[in-house]
Motif scaffolding. Structure first.
Motif, PDB file in Angstrom:
ATOM      1  N   UNK A 126       0.826  -1.206   0.000  1.00 36.14           N
ATOM      2  CA  UNK A 126       0.000   0.000   0.000  1.00 36.14           C
ATOM      3  C   UNK A 126       0.858   1.253   0.000  1.00 36.14           C
ATOM      4  N   UNK A 127       1.971   1.199   0.717  1.00 33.48           N
ATOM      5  CA  UNK A 127       2.850   2.357   0.777  1.00 33.48           C
ATOM      6  C   UNK A 127       3.613   2.565  -0.522  1.00 33.48           C
ATOM      7  N   UNK A 128       3.829   1.500  -1.279  1.00 31.28           N
ATOM      8  CA  UNK A 128       4.635   1.570  -2.496  1.00 31.28           C
ATOM      9  C   UNK A 128       3.839   2.112  -3.683  1.00 31.28           C
ATOM     10  N   UNK A 129       2.540   1.822  -3.739  1.00 37.25           N
ATOM     11  CA  UNK A 129       1.738   2.173  -4.917  1.00 37.25           C
ATOM     12  C   UNK A 129       1.881   3.638  -5.316  1.00 37.25           C
ATOM     13  N   UNK A 130       1.812   4.614  -4.376  1.00 39.07           N
ATOM     14  CA  UNK A 130       1.937   6.016  -4.810  1.00 39.07           C
ATOM     15  C   UNK A 130       3.249   6.328  -5.506  1.00 39.07           C
ATOM     16  N   UNK A 131       4.293   5.566  -5.227  1.00 35.94           N
ATOM     17  CA  UNK A 131       5.586   5.800  -5.857  1.00 35.94           C
ATOM     18  C   UNK A 131       5.623   5.317  -7.307  1.00 35.94           C
ATOM     19  N   UNK A 132       4.659   4.500  -7.704  1.00 37.47           N
ATOM     20  CA  UNK A 132       4.706   3.860  -9.023  1.00 37.47           C
ATOM     21  C   UNK A 132       3.559   4.288  -9.933  1.00 37.47           C
ATOM     22  N   UNK A 133       2.903   5.389  -9.603  1.00 34.32           N
ATOM     23  CA  UNK A 133       1.779   5.821 -10.429  1.00 34.32           C
ATOM     24  C   UNK A 133       2.255   6.300 -11.800  1.00 34.32           C
ATOM     25  N   UNK A 134       1.691   5.757 -12.893  1.00 29.19           N
ATOM     26  CA  UNK A 134       1.999   6.294 -14.224  1.00 29.19           C
ATOM     27  C   UNK A 134       1.387   7.681 -14.382  1.00 29.19           C
ATOM     28  N   UNK A 135       1.804   8.439 -15.384  1.00 27.27           N
ATOM     29  CA  UNK A 135       1.201   9.753 -15.642  1.00 27.27           C
ATOM     30  C   UNK A 135      -0.309   9.630 -15.880  1.00 27.27           C
ATOM     31  N   UNK A 136      -1.056  10.574 -15.342  1.00 22.92           N
ATOM     32  CA  UNK A 136      -2.512  10.647 -15.508  1.00 22.92           C
ATOM     33  C   UNK A 136      -3.206   9.389 -14.973  1.00 22.92           C
ATOM     34  N   UNK A 137      -2.624   8.802 -13.962  1.00 24.69           N
ATOM     35  CA  UNK A 137      -3.170   7.593 -13.347  1.00 24.69           C
ATOM     36  C   UNK A 137      -3.576   7.943 -11.925  1.00 24.69           C
ATOM     37  N   UNK A 138      -4.832   7.724 -11.570  1.00 25.09           N
ATOM     38  CA  UNK A 138      -5.249   7.973 -10.191  1.00 25.09           C
ATOM     39  C   UNK A 138      -4.860   6.791  -9.311  1.00 25.09           C
ATOM     40  N   UNK A 139      -4.751   7.062  -8.032  1.00 25.48           N
ATOM     41  CA  UNK A 139      -4.398   5.995  -7.099  1.00 25.48           C
ATOM     42  C   UNK A 139      -5.482   4.930  -7.047  1.00 25.48           C
ATOM     43  N   UNK A 140      -6.735   5.346  -7.145  1.00 25.56           N
ATOM     44  CA  UNK A 140      -7.826   4.377  -7.092  1.00 25.56           C
ATOM     45  C   UNK A 140      -7.770   3.434  -8.284  1.00 25.56           C
TER      46      UNK A 140
END
Length: 474
Positions: A164-178
Motif C-alpha cells: 500500500x505504501x509503495x503504490x503512490x511511488x509507481x503511479x503512471x502519468x494521468x493515473x489515479x491511485x484508485x
C-alpha cells in the motif's frame, strides 16, 4: 542431397519436431505475453506499476495455497465440534498475538523506507520457508502448525502494508491511485481464482502438496520483488502521519500555494506555521472513511468464520457443506471483483458519498438477511459484502491521495492498513465465538455495520457537503 537436407536441419522429421515444439510452446508464451501486455498497459510498464501488479498476483496465489492446506487440516478433516475447537485454538495462537503485533507493523515499516523491496522480498521468502516447515505438521494438525501459521499471517499483512505504501511511488502519468489499486487488487483476485482449483487438486494428492506449491510460488515472488524499480526504496520528502485530529483543530487547509490558514494557526495540510504540511492530521474525510472501512473489514472476518461453521452444520438447501461454502465464497469473490471494477470506472468521484452509500447498502442487505434468513439472502449478503468492501476501500484510497500531502501519504497508507487488518481479526473472533444460529449471526453482522455507520456516515456526508479543498482525483 538427402544428407545435405538432413545436415542443415530441413528434414521432414526435424520440421515436424519444430512445428510440434512451436505448437506446445505457443500457448504458454502467448499467455505470458498477454498477461504482460495487460499488466503493463497505459504506462504501468514504464512506471514499474506493472511489476507490482504481477508481484501481488504471486502473493495472492501463494496465500490461497496456504489457506487451502490450513482449511483442510483445521476445518474439514475433523467433526464439527472438534473443528470448532481447532479453529478457536488457531485464533488464540495466531490471531490474538497478531492483534498485538499489527499496531507495530506500520510504525516499524516506517523506519525502513529505504528497504521496501527487501521488506516485500523478505515477507515472500519467510512465507516460503514457513510453508515448507508447515508441510510436515499439516497432516497431523500438531501444535507446531499454529506458530508457523501466525508467522505466515504476520508476513502476509506486512507485505500488504508495504505494498500500500509503495503504490503512490509507481503511479503512471494521468493515473489515479484508485485506478492503480483497482488493477493491483484485480490481479490478486484473478490469481487467487486460478490458484484455488490448482491448490484443491494438489490437496487431493496429499495434504502437504499445496504447501509445496506455496513455497515454490513465494520463492518466485522473492525474486520478483527485487525487480521493482529503485524508486520504491526512495524516502525523499516523506514524513510520518498520525491518524488523529488534535483537539481544537479543524480539517486540513488547502496545501496548494495560497492555501488558507485554519484554526490553531495551521496552514498547509493542517500543520502549524513553520511546520511541515500534513503532520498534524490526515483530515476528517480520511478518518471517517477509515471507520467505515473498519466495519466492512470486521464484517468480512465475521462472515468467513461464522458462515464456515454455520454452513457446515446447516448446508444450503440440497447442497453439501463444501458446495455451500463454495457458493458463498464464489459470490463474495465475484462481488469483490465487481466492486473493484466499478471503483475504477467511477474514477473516485465523490468518495465520501460512495463510502456512505455502500455502507448503507451493506447494512440494508444484512438487515434483510436477518429478517428473511434463507439460502438466497446468505449468498446475497456474501456478494454485497464483497462488493461494498472493495468499493469502500478504493474510495478510502482516493481520499488519502486527495487529502494527505505526498510527503506523508505512504505513512498514512501503512497505518490505515494496519487498522483495517486489526478490524478483520476482531470480526473473526466474534464469528468463532457466536452460537450457530443464522438469524442471530445475520443480526450481529447488521450490528457491526450499524456501529460503523453511526460512527462515520454523518461525518462523511458533512465532509462531502463542505467539499474538499483539493481537486477530485481524475
Amino acid at each position: 542431397m538427402a544428407a545435405a537436407r538432413s545436415s542443415d536441419g530441413s528434414g521432414p522429421l526435424r520440421r515436424a519436431g519444430r512445428v510440434m515444439g512451436h505448437a506446445l510452446h505457443t500457448p504458454f508464451t502467448g499467455t505470458a505475453k498477454g498477461i504482460r501486455k495487460a499488466t503493463h498497459a497505459h504506462g504501468a510498464g514504464e512506471s514499474g506499476l506493472g511489476k507490482l501488479i504481477e508481484l501481488h498476483a504471486v502473493n495472492g496465489a501463494g496465500d490461497v495455497m496456504i489457506t487451502i492446506a490450513l482449511a483442510s487440516t483445521v476445518f474439514f478433516s475433523v467433526p464439527t465440534d472438534e473443528a470448532r475447537g481447532r479453529v478457536a485454538l488457531y485464533l488464540a495462537v495466531t490471531m490474538l498475538p497478531f492483534t498485538l503485533l499489527a499496531p507495530v507493523i506500520g510504525p516499524l515499516l516506517d523506519r525502513l523506507p529505504h528497504g521496501r523491496r527487501a521488506a516485500m522480498a523478505g515477507a515472500m521468502f519467510a512465507r516460503a520457508v514457513l510453508a515448507l516447515a508447515m508441510s510436515g505438521a499439516v497432516a497431523t494438525g500438531g501444535l507446531e502448525l499454529y506458530p508457523a501459521a501466525l508467522g505466515v499471517l504476520v508476513c502476509s499483512k506486512a507485505y500488504g502494508v508495504v505494498r500500500s505504501a509503495v503504490v503512490p511511488r509507481l503511479l503512471p502519468p494521468r493515473f489515479s491511485l484508485v485506478k492503480a489499486n483497482s488493477r493491483v487488487t484485480l490481479a490478486g483476485l484473478l490469481a487467487t481464482g486460478v490458484a484455488a482449483p490448482i491448490g484443491a487438486g494438489l490437496q487431493s494428492i496429499g495434504s502437504a502438496w499445496p504447501l509445496y506449491g506455496a513455497c515454490t510460488i513465494f520463492i518466485g515472488g522473492t525474486v520478483l520483488a527485487f525487480t521493482l524499480p529503485h524508486k520504491v526504496d526512495s524516502a525523499k520528502g516523506e514524513r510520518k502521519a498520525r491518524l488523529v485530529v488534535p483537539h481544537g483543530e479543524e480539517r486540513p487547509a488547502d496545501p496548494r500555494p495560497g492555501g488558507s490558514t485554519r484554526k490553531n494557526g495551521s496552514t498547509k495540510g493542517g500543520a502549524k506555521k513553520g511546520k511541515p504540511p500534513g503532520l498534524r492530521s490526515v483530515g476528517p474525510s480520511v478518518l471517517h472513511g477509515l471507520q467505515a472501512n473498519a466495519s466492512h473489514r470486521a464484517l468480512s472476518g465475521f462472515l468467513i468464520f461464522f458462515l464456515a461453521f454455520l454452513l457446515r452444520e446447516h448446508p444450503l438447501a440440497g447442497q453439501s457443506a463444501a458446495v455451500s461454502l463454495g457458493i458463498v465464497g464464489v459470490a463474495a469473490g465475484t462481488g469483490n471483483a465487481c466492486g473493484t471494477a466499478v471503483g475504477s470506472w467511477l474514477k473516485a468521484r465523490g468518495p465520501e458519498v460512495i463510502v456512505a452509500t455502500v455502507l448503507g447498502l451493506a447494512l440494508g442487505v444484512a438487515v434483510l438477511a436477518a429478517v428473511f434468513f434463507s439460502t438466497l439472502m446468505v449468498a446475497a449478503l456474501g456478494a454485497v459484502a464483497g462488493f461494498t468492501q472493495a468499493l469502500s476501500k478504493l474510495s478510502l484510497d482516493a481520499m488519502i491521495q486527495r487529502d494527505v500531502p505526498e510527503e506523508v501519504r505512504t505513512s498514512a497508507f501503512a497505518r490505515s492498513e494496519t487498522v483495517l487488518q486489526m478490524a478483520w481479526v476482531v470480526g473473526g473472533a466474534i464469528g468463532i465465538a457466536l452460537p450457530l444460529n443464522g438469524v442471530l449471526g445475520m443480526s450481529v453482522a447488521a450490528g457491526i455495520l450499524a456501529l460503523g455507520a453511526g460512527a462515520s456516515v454523518r461525518g462523511l456526508l458533512g465532509a462531502a457537503r463542505r467539499g474538499s479543498p483539493h481537486p477530485r482525483v481524475a
